[in-house]
Design a protein around this motif. Structure first.
Motif, PDB file in Angstrom:
ATOM      1  N   ALA B 232       0.538  -1.094  -0.112  1.00 42.97           N
ATOM      2  CA  ALA B 232      -0.007   0.057  -0.293  1.00 42.97           C
ATOM      3  C   ALA B 232       1.037   1.122  -0.060  1.00 42.97           C
ATOM      4  N   MET B 233       2.611   1.538   0.155  1.00 43.61           N
ATOM      5  CA  MET B 233       3.287   1.836  -0.209  1.00 43.61           C
ATOM      6  C   MET B 233       2.701   2.628  -1.237  1.00 43.61           C
ATOM      7  N   ALA B 234       2.997   4.477  -1.250  1.00 43.27           N
ATOM      8  CA  ALA B 234       3.329   4.741  -2.825  1.00 43.27           C
ATOM      9  C   ALA B 234       4.538   4.127  -3.467  1.00 43.27           C
ATOM     10  N   GLY B 235       4.881   3.793  -2.939  1.00 44.41           N
ATOM     11  CA  GLY B 235       6.048   4.111  -3.747  1.00 44.41           C
ATOM     12  C   GLY B 235       6.208   2.355  -4.357  1.00 44.41           C
ATOM     13  N   TYR B 236       5.098   1.316  -3.687  1.00 43.94           N
ATOM     14  CA  TYR B 236       4.391   0.695  -5.186  1.00 43.94           C
ATOM     15  C   TYR B 236       3.346   0.751  -5.986  1.00 43.94           C
ATOM     16  N   SER B 237       2.674   1.577  -6.685  1.00 44.39           N
ATOM     17  CA  SER B 237       2.251   2.178  -7.438  1.00 44.39           C
ATOM     18  C   SER B 237       2.282   1.760  -8.536  1.00 44.39           C
ATOM     19  N   ILE B 238       1.372   1.517  -9.076  1.00 43.41           N
ATOM     20  CA  ILE B 238       1.856   0.785 -10.674  1.00 43.41           C
ATOM     21  C   ILE B 238       1.641   1.810 -11.303  1.00 43.41           C
ATOM     22  N   VAL B 239       3.006   0.893 -12.400  1.00 43.05           N
ATOM     23  CA  VAL B 239       3.705   1.867 -13.627  1.00 43.05           C
ATOM     24  C   VAL B 239       3.508   1.350 -15.035  1.00 43.05           C
ATOM     25  N   PRO B 240       2.576   1.911 -15.981  1.00 44.89           N
ATOM     26  CA  PRO B 240       2.584   0.623 -16.958  1.00 44.89           C
ATOM     27  C   PRO B 240       3.614   0.912 -17.816  1.00 44.89           C
ATOM     28  N   GLU B 241       3.733  -0.611 -17.578  1.00 40.98           N
ATOM     29  CA  GLU B 241       4.797  -0.815 -18.914  1.00 40.98           C
ATOM     30  C   GLU B 241       5.103   0.005 -19.819  1.00 40.98           C
ATOM     31  N   GLU B 242       3.702   0.001 -20.611  1.00 47.13           N
ATOM     32  CA  GLU B 242       4.190   0.786 -22.644  1.00 47.13           C
ATOM     33  C   GLU B 242       4.325   2.378 -21.910  1.00 47.13           C
ATOM     34  N   LYS B 243       3.785   3.013 -20.891  1.00 48.50           N
ATOM     35  CA  LYS B 243       4.210   4.167 -20.773  1.00 48.50           C
ATOM     36  C   LYS B 243       5.462   5.020 -19.893  1.00 48.50           C
ATOM     37  N   ASP B 244       6.002   3.786 -19.364  1.00 52.31           N
ATOM     38  CA  ASP B 244       7.481   3.692 -18.967  1.00 52.31           C
ATOM     39  C   ASP B 244       8.756   4.403 -19.678  1.00 52.31           C
ATOM     40  N   THR B 245       9.033   5.735 -19.052  1.00 52.66           N
ATOM     41  CA  THR B 245      10.009   6.831 -19.955  1.00 52.66           C
ATOM     42  C   THR B 245      11.403   6.410 -18.998  1.00 52.66           C
ATOM     43  N   LYS B 246      11.543   5.109 -18.006  1.00 49.62           N
ATOM     44  CA  LYS B 246      12.474   5.262 -17.478  1.00 49.62           C
ATOM     45  C   LYS B 246      13.417   6.840 -15.684  1.00 49.62           C
ATOM     46  N   GLU B 247      13.713   7.337 -16.687  1.00 48.94           N
ATOM     47  CA  GLU B 247      14.350   8.842 -16.092  1.00 48.94           C
ATOM     48  C   GLU B 247      13.547   9.567 -16.985  1.00 48.94           C
ATOM     49  N   LYS B 248      12.626  10.038 -17.522  1.00 44.02           N
ATOM     50  CA  LYS B 248      12.145  10.214 -18.030  1.00 44.02           C
ATOM     51  C   LYS B 248      10.326  11.087 -16.727  1.00 44.02           C
ATOM     52  N   TYR B 249      10.400   9.329 -16.537  1.00 45.20           N
ATOM     53  CA  TYR B 249       8.623   9.179 -15.633  1.00 45.20           C
ATOM     54  C   TYR B 249       8.729   9.828 -14.554  1.00 45.20           C
ATOM     55  N   ASP B 250       9.853  10.867 -14.249  1.00 50.64           N
ATOM     56  CA  ASP B 250       9.475  11.305 -12.386  1.00 50.64           C
ATOM     57  C   ASP B 250       9.644  11.731 -12.979  1.00 50.64           C
ATOM     58  N   GLN B 251       9.023  12.867 -14.514  1.00 49.14           N
ATOM     59  CA  GLN B 251       8.493  14.100 -15.087  1.00 49.14           C
ATOM     60  C   GLN B 251       7.581  14.370 -15.105  1.00 49.14           C
ATOM     61  N   LYS B 252       6.562  13.212 -15.817  1.00 47.72           N
ATOM     62  CA  LYS B 252       5.694  12.912 -16.408  1.00 47.72           C
ATOM     63  C   LYS B 252       4.678  11.794 -16.527  1.00 47.72           C
ATOM     64  N   PRO B 253       4.198  11.312 -15.086  1.00 48.22           N
ATOM     65  CA  PRO B 253       3.537  10.036 -14.468  1.00 48.22           C
ATOM     66  C   PRO B 253       2.505   9.412 -15.316  1.00 48.22           C
ATOM     67  N   THR B 254       2.284   8.601 -15.999  1.00 50.80           N
ATOM     68  CA  THR B 254       0.909   8.158 -16.765  1.00 50.80           C
ATOM     69  C   THR B 254      -0.106   7.999 -15.102  1.00 50.80           C
ATOM     70  N   ALA B 255      -1.139   8.712 -14.931  1.00 51.87           N
ATOM     71  CA  ALA B 255      -1.906   8.592 -13.726  1.00 51.87           C
ATOM     72  C   ALA B 255      -3.219   7.274 -14.110  1.00 51.87           C
ATOM     73  N   ILE B 256      -3.623   6.350 -12.829  1.00 49.47           N
ATOM     74  CA  ILE B 256      -4.305   5.833 -12.889  1.00 49.47           C
ATOM     75  C   ILE B 256      -5.394   5.820 -12.108  1.00 49.47           C
ATOM     76  N   GLY B 257      -5.028   7.555 -10.743  1.00 51.67           N
ATOM     77  CA  GLY B 257      -5.812   7.437 -10.007  1.00 51.67           C
ATOM     78  C   GLY B 257      -6.900   7.986 -10.734  1.00 51.67           C
ATOM     79  N   PRO B 258      -7.524   8.792  -9.342  1.00 55.18           N
ATOM     80  CA  PRO B 258      -9.125  10.263 -10.293  1.00 55.18           C
ATOM     81  C   PRO B 258      -8.507  11.012 -11.054  1.00 55.18           C
ATOM     82  N   TYR B 259      -7.463  11.157 -10.945  1.00 55.52           N
ATOM     83  CA  TYR B 259      -7.099  12.782 -11.510  1.00 55.52           C
ATOM     84  C   TYR B 259      -5.596  12.688 -12.224  1.00 55.52           C
ATOM     85  N   LYS B 260      -5.244  13.390 -12.903  1.00 56.11           N
ATOM     86  CA  LYS B 260      -4.638  13.187 -13.858  1.00 56.11           C
ATOM     87  C   LYS B 260      -3.069  14.668 -13.989  1.00 56.11           C
TER      88      LYS B 260
END
Lengths: 325, 599
Positions: B232-260
C-alpha cells in the motif's frame, strides 16, 4: 568604444571561467554528498555509489568540469535526453535541463528587478534632488529622516508587515503572484505591486540619501558656481551641470544593485513566495545540486559583469572627462 | 522508515530565517495561554489500533459516502517545496506520498473509518491478497475495469513491470522492502535484475509469477505477513509497462487514480484535472468531488498559515498539503473559534529520541542518568509545544498498533521536567561525575534551541557537554556513521505502515549496524537481534504485536539505547469553503481522498 567593449568583454569572459572553476572546486571541497538526498532508506555506501554513478560524480573532477564547460558550447547527451548548447547540465534534484529552468525563472526576476528599479530610481532621484534643492528646509529634513528610517529596514521585516496590512488583514490587495506580462498585463502589474512597493521603500531611501549628498556636493563645485555667475538660470545649471555630475556615484551603485537583483533577489522572492532566480539559488544550495548551482552562479556573475561594463560605458556619456579606450 | 524529510526540513530553515522576526515577536510558549484541545492519548487509541485486512467486499468501490459532498470546483494547495518525485518507484517521503493518493493506485491501499481505524484492502486488486504456504506465497487478482489515463487496461504484466523496474539503477529513492524480501538484503537484490526489465530480463517464476492477465503471485523464502501493508506504500504504485519512460517518468507519470497531471512547472506549480478513465466503482478509497487541484509551491509555513487563516479569495478553497500551521501562529489560530474550527489535528507517526552511542557510553547507569535528566516538555517547546507533540515515555508512537498508553518507565510523562536528583544519583553510582558528552545537533533554529535546553539539564545533572553543530543537509549521514565521533544525538522516526515491524527492526537490530543504517544508537544485543528475527516470522498480527511489545519493553528498560523525548502531532488549517476535511491516520495529513468544495 569597440576596443573598450572587446577588452572588457574579454576580461569578463576570463572572470566567468575563473568563477566557474572556483565554484566547481568549492562544491567538491565541501563535506556534503549529493547522493545522500536521493538515497532513500538505509543509505549504505553501496547505495550511494550507485547514485554517484548515475550523477556522474564518480568521474575525476577535472573530467566533470571539462564536460560541463564543453556542454556550454557543444551541448551534451543525458539519460533524460539531449541538452542543447548552451547546456548547463541537468539538475540533480529535478532531472530538468538547468538552462531551461533558468530561462523559465528569469522573466519573474527581470520583472521584479526592472519594475522595482523604475520605481525606486524615479522616486529616489526625485526626492534626493528635491532635498538637495531645498537643503536645510523642512522638506529636506523630512525626506532625509524618512530615508534614514527606511534605509535601515530590511525586506524580510517590512514585507510581512505590508502583506499583513494590505493582504491578510484588510484584503485590499491579493497576495503577490507572477503572471507573464504577455498573458495578462494588468495581472502582471497588480501581482508584483506589493514587492515593488516594498523594494522601492527601501531602495528609494538609499538612493534619496545618495542623490541628495551627491547633488549638494556638485552644487558646491567650481564649474557649477561659475555657470551661475555667468548668468545661467538656476534650473538650467541644476540639471545641465550639477545633476549630471551627481549621477556618477549613483550609476556606479546602481550597476552593482541591478546586477545583484538580476542575479537573484533572494530575500524578496522568499518573502513574497515568488519563484525566480533567487529562489532557484536557494534550492540549488539546499539540494546540493551542482549543475543548478553552477548555472545560477554563472548567470548571476554574467549579470553583474555586464552591468559593470554598461556602467563604465555610461561614465563616458555622463562625465565628458572620461574617455573610453 | 519515514525520516523527517531533510529536503523539506532544510527549506523550512530558509523559511524560518526569512520569518525570523515574526517568530521572535510572536514566539515563546505559543500555546501556554490557550485552551489546549490538541489530540490526547485517548484520541490516540483509534490511531494505534491494529490494521484489519479487508476482503473482496471491503475492496469494492465506490468509497464510503461523505456527508454534504458535492461536485465541482478547484482546490487550491499551498505547498512549501515541489514534490521530491512523481515516479512512484522513487516516492518515499510524505509530500509526494500524499499526491500519489490522487494520481496513483497500487495493488492494495488503506481505507479509513470515521474514527481513524484502518483497513488494508485491494486497490486495483480484488482483495488484500491471499496468503498460502504459511505466508510465504501471496496471490493477488486484479479487478476488472482498471485503466490508465489513456484508457489502456492495467494487467498483471504492468504489475510485474512495476516490481521489476524497482531493480533498475535509476530507482534509488523509494522503499526497498519488496525488492529485498524477494531478492536479497541491502543492495544485493539489484544483482537479480541489474538492468531492471528494460532489456527483456525478468524475475524468475519462483519469485514473481503472472500466470495470466489477472493474477500476480509473490513468492518469498520466509513468511511476509505484512506484504499487503507494504504494497500500500506509494512507492509500489503501478507504472504501466507501455508508458514507462525510465528516468523521464519522474517528470510526467501516467495516472491511474482519479486525477491526472495537466501541467507541471517544476518548482512553481502543478495542476491536476480529472482522469476520465478512472472509475469510482473500482475504488474503495478515493472520491473525485472536485474538478481539479491547483498546487502552487514556494509558500513557507508562515505564508500558508497566514493565507488560510485570513481566508480571503482563493484561500477559501485552500488547504495545506504536507505543511503544518507555523509555530508562531498556533496560538492565534487555535484560540480563535472560527479558525480553530478549520483546523485538523492528529498524532503524527514520528518519535523523537536522544540516541546514546553505545560504543561510547557503555554503562547503562550513565544512559539512565541522561534519560532521567532530560526535561522532555521543555525540549518539545521549540518544536511547537503541546500542539506540536507531547512528551514520550517509550520509543513507540501512539500511531503504531501495540503502543501502550501510559508506558513510562523513566517517568518522562509523569515528570516531563526531568529528574535531576535521580540523574545525579545514578551518575554518582556509575562513578562518572563530570563525564563529558559530545552532543551533535542540526544547525536549524529549533534544534539549536533544544541543544541549549539539553546542555543545561545535563550539566545540572553533573555532565560536561560539548555541543557540535552539524549541517542539516548531512545530519543523518553524519549520525548514521558507525564512527560518528558523537555521544548523544537526536533522531526522528516514523512507521512506514502501522506495524512495529517498521520501527524496531530498522532502529534496534544490531545485525543491520553499518554506515548508513538507522541503528543510530549502535545497539547490538544478541537477545534483541534474535527476537527480531523470530517475531518477523509470526504471521498472526495480534501475536506479533504482543511479542513486539515485550521486546520494546526489554529494549527500553534493560538496555535503554535512546532516551524517549516526544511524539509529534499534526496541526493543519484549511479554507472555509473546503468540506469533508478530516485527519488521515494513514498519511498523518489532511485526507485528500474525500475533499469537496461547499459552493
Amino acid at each position: 568604444m569597440l576596443r573598450f567593449l572587446i577588452r572588457r568583454l574579454s576580461s569578463a569572459f576570463v572572470i566567468l571561467i575563473l568563477i566557474s572553476a572556483f565554484t566547481f572546486l568549492i562544491f567538491f571541497a565541501a563535506p556534503r554528498d549529493p547522493a545522500v538526498l536521493a538515497c532513500g532508506k538505509n543509505c549504505t555506501e553501496a547505495a550511494k555509489d550507485i547514485i554517484r554513478d548515475n550523477l556522474g560524480l564518480n568521474d575525476p573532477i577535472a573530467q566533470q568540469y571539462w564536460e560541463f564547460m564543453r556542454g556550454i558550447v557543444m551541448g551534451r547527451d543525458f539519460s533524460v535526453g539531449r541538452c542543447d548548447a548552451p547546456c548547463l547540465g541537468v539538475s540533480f534534484n529535478t532531472d530538468l535541463m538547468v538552462w531551461d529552468t533558468i530561462v523559465d525563472r528569469l522573466p519573474l526576476t527581470l520583472s521584479l528587478s526592472l519594475g522595482g528599479l523604475v520605481i525606486f530610481l524615479t522616486l529616489g532621484l526625485g526626492a534626493g534632488l528635491m532635498a538637495a534643492a531645498k537643503k536645510g528646509t523642512v522638506t529636506d529634513k523630512t525626506l532625509s529622516s524618512m530615508s534614514l528610517v527606511f534605509s535601515s529596514m530590511q525586506i524580510y521585516f517590512l514585507g510581512p508587515i505590508v502583506l499583513g496590512a494590505l493582504v491578510f488583514s484588510s484584503g485590499i490587495m491579493e497576495s503577490p503572484r507572477y503572471v507573464p506580462i504577455t498573458e495578462d498585463p494588468l495581472g502582471w502589474f497588480t501581482g508584483l505591486l506589493i514587492p515593488w512597493f516594498v523594494m522601492a521603500l527601501i531602495f528609494t531611501a538609499q538612493y534619496t540619501r545618495m542623490s541628495r549628498s551627491s547633488m549638494i556636493e556638485q552644487l558646491q563645485e567650481e564649474h557649477v558656481r561659475t555657470a551661475r555667475a555667468k548668468g545661467m538660470s538656476r534650473p538650467y545649471v541644476f540639471f545641465r551641470y550639477a545633476w549630471r555630475g551627481s549621477l556618477i556615484p549613483i550609476v556606479t551603485i546602481l550597476g552593482m544593485d541591478l546586477g545583484a537583483l538580476l542575479g537573484g533577489a533572494i530575500v524578496t522572492e522568499m518573502t513574497f513566495s515568488l519563484a525566480g532566480i533567487g529562489r532557484l539559488a536557494v534550492d540549488a544550495v539546499t539540494n546540493i545540486d551542482l549543475p543548478l548551482t553552477m548555472g545560477v552562479m554563472l548567470i548571476g556573475a554574467t549579470f553583474i559583469l555586464m552591468c559593470n561594463v554598461v556602467v563604465d560605458a555610461a561614465y563616458a556619456y555622463i562625465d565628458p572627462r572620461v574617455r573610453l579606450g | 522508515m519515514r525520516l523527517l524529510s531533510t529536503r523539506r526540513a532544510r527549506t523550512a530553515v530558509v523559511a524560518i530565517a526569512v520569518g525570523s522576526l515574526a517568530l521572535t515577536a510572536c514566539g515563546g510558549d505559543s500555546d501556554s495561554q490557550t485552551k489546549d484541545d490538541s489530540k490526547t492519548q485517548d484520541d490516540a487509541k483509534e490511531q494505534s489500533e491494529a490494521v484489519a485486512y479487508g476482503d473482496a467486499e471491503a475492496s469494492k468501490g465506490p468509497a464510503a459516502p461523505v456527508e454534504g459532498s458535492r461536485e465541482g470546483g478547484t482546490i487550491r494547495v499551498y505547498q512549501q517545496t515541489d514534490f521530491s518525485h512523481l515516479d512512484p518507484g522513487q516516492i518515499y517521503v510524505s509530500d509526494a506520498g500524499l499526491l500519489s493518493v490522487l494520481i496513483h493506485r497500487g495493488l492494495t491501499t488503506f481505507v479509513e473509518d470515521d474514527e481513524g481505524g484502518l483497513t488494508v484492502v485491494g486497490d486495483i486488486a480484488t482483495d488484500s491478497g491471499t496468503p498460502s504456504e504459511g505466508g510465504k506465497v501471496w496471490t493477488f487478482t486484479l479487478k476488472d475495469g482498471i485503466k490508465d489515463e489513456d484508457g489502456d487496461p492495467i494487467d498483471s504484466g504492468d504489475v510485474r513491470h512495476t516490481v521489476e523496474r524497482l531493480y533498475a539503477k535509476h530507482i534509488t529513492d523509494g522503499p526497498t522492502y519488496l525488492q529485498q524480501w524477494l531478492s536479497g538484503e541491502g543492495t544485493k537484490y539489484r544483482e537479480a535484475l541489474p538492468e531492471g526489465p528494460y532489456n527483456g530480463d525478468h524475475l524468475p517464476d519462483d519469485v514473481l509469477e503472472t500466470p495470466d492477465d489477472k493474477t500476480v503471485v509473490f513468492k518469498f523464502d520466509t513468511p511476509r505477513p505484512d506484504l499487503p501493508q507494504a504494497l500500500a506504500m506509494a512507492g509500489y504504485s503501478i507504472v504501466p509497462e507501455e508508458k514507462d519512460t525510465k528516468e523521464k517518468y519522474d517528470q510526467k507519470p501516467t495516472a491511474i487514480g482519479p486525477y491526472k497531471i495537466d501541467e507541471v512547472n517544476s518548482g512553481k506549480n502543478m495542476k491536476l484535472v480529472r482522469n476520465d478513465e478512472w472509475s469510482a466503482e473500482t475504488d474503495p478509497k478515493r472520491h473525485a468531488f472536485v474538478d481539479g487541484w491547483d498546487i502552487t509551491f514556494n509558500h513557507d509555513r508562515v505564508d500558508q498559515s497566514k493565507r488560510l487563516a485570513a481566508d480571503r479569495g482563493d484561500a477559501k478553497n485552500g488547504i495545506q498539503f504536507s505543511g503544518a500551521v507555523d509555530t508562531s501562529q498556533i496560538k492565534s489560530i487555535v484560540s480563535n473559534e472560527e479558525t480553530n474550527a478549520r483546523t485538523i489535528k492528529g498524532y503524527a507517526p514520528y518519535v523523537w529520541q536522544l540516541n546514546m552511542n553505545m560504543d561510547r557510553i557503555k554503562d547503562k547507569k550513565i544512559r539512565d542518568a541522561i534519560t532521567y535528566a532530560l526535561p522532555n516538555a521543555d525540549i518539545l517547546r521549540p518544536d511547537g509545544g503541546s500542539y506540536g507533540g507531547e512528551p514520550a515515555g517509550g520509543l513507540l508512537a501512539p500511531t503504531v498498533p501495540g503502543y501502550e498508553k501510559g508506558y513510562d518507565p523513566y517517568g518522562k510523562i509523569e515528570n516531563p521536567q526531568g529528574d535531576i536528583e535521580k540523574a545525579k544519583e545514578l551518575l554518582k553510582e556509575a562513578g562518572a561525575e563530570g563525564q563529558s558528552l559530545v552532543y551533535g545537533y542540526a544547525n536549524v533554529p529549533h534544534r539549536q534551541e533544544q541543544a541549549i535546553i539539553i546542555e543545561k539539564a545535563l550539566e545540572k545533572a553533573g555532565f560536561e557537554v560539548e555541543k557540535k553543530e552539524i549541517d542539516q543537509a548531512t545530519y543523518y549521514e553524519r549520525v548514521g556513521k558507525v564512527d560518528n565521533g558523537l555521544d548523544i544525538y537526536m533522531t526522528g522516526w516514523g512507521q512506514d505502515w502501522p506495524s512495529i515491524s517498521t520501527v524496531i527492526p530498522p532502529l534496534y537490530d544490531g545485525d543491520q549496524l553499518a554506515d548508513g543504517s538507522a541503528v543510530y544508537s549502535h545497539i547490538n544485543d544478541d537477545k534483541v537481534n534474535s527476537e527480531i528475527d523470530r517475531i518477523l516470522k509470526i504471521t498472526d498480527p495480534e501475536e506479533a504485536t504482543t511479542e513486539w511489545q515485550k521486546l520494546h519493553r526489554y529494549i527500553v528498560e534493560e538496555i535503554n539505547p535512546a532516551a524517549p523525548l516526544y511524539f509529534t502531532k499534526q496541526l493543519q488549517i484549511h479554507g472555509s469553503n473546503v468540506g469533508g476535511a478530516r485527519y488521515s491516520s494513514e498519511k498523518s495529513y489532511i485526507d485528500v481522498s474525500r475533499l469537496f468544495l461547499k459552493s
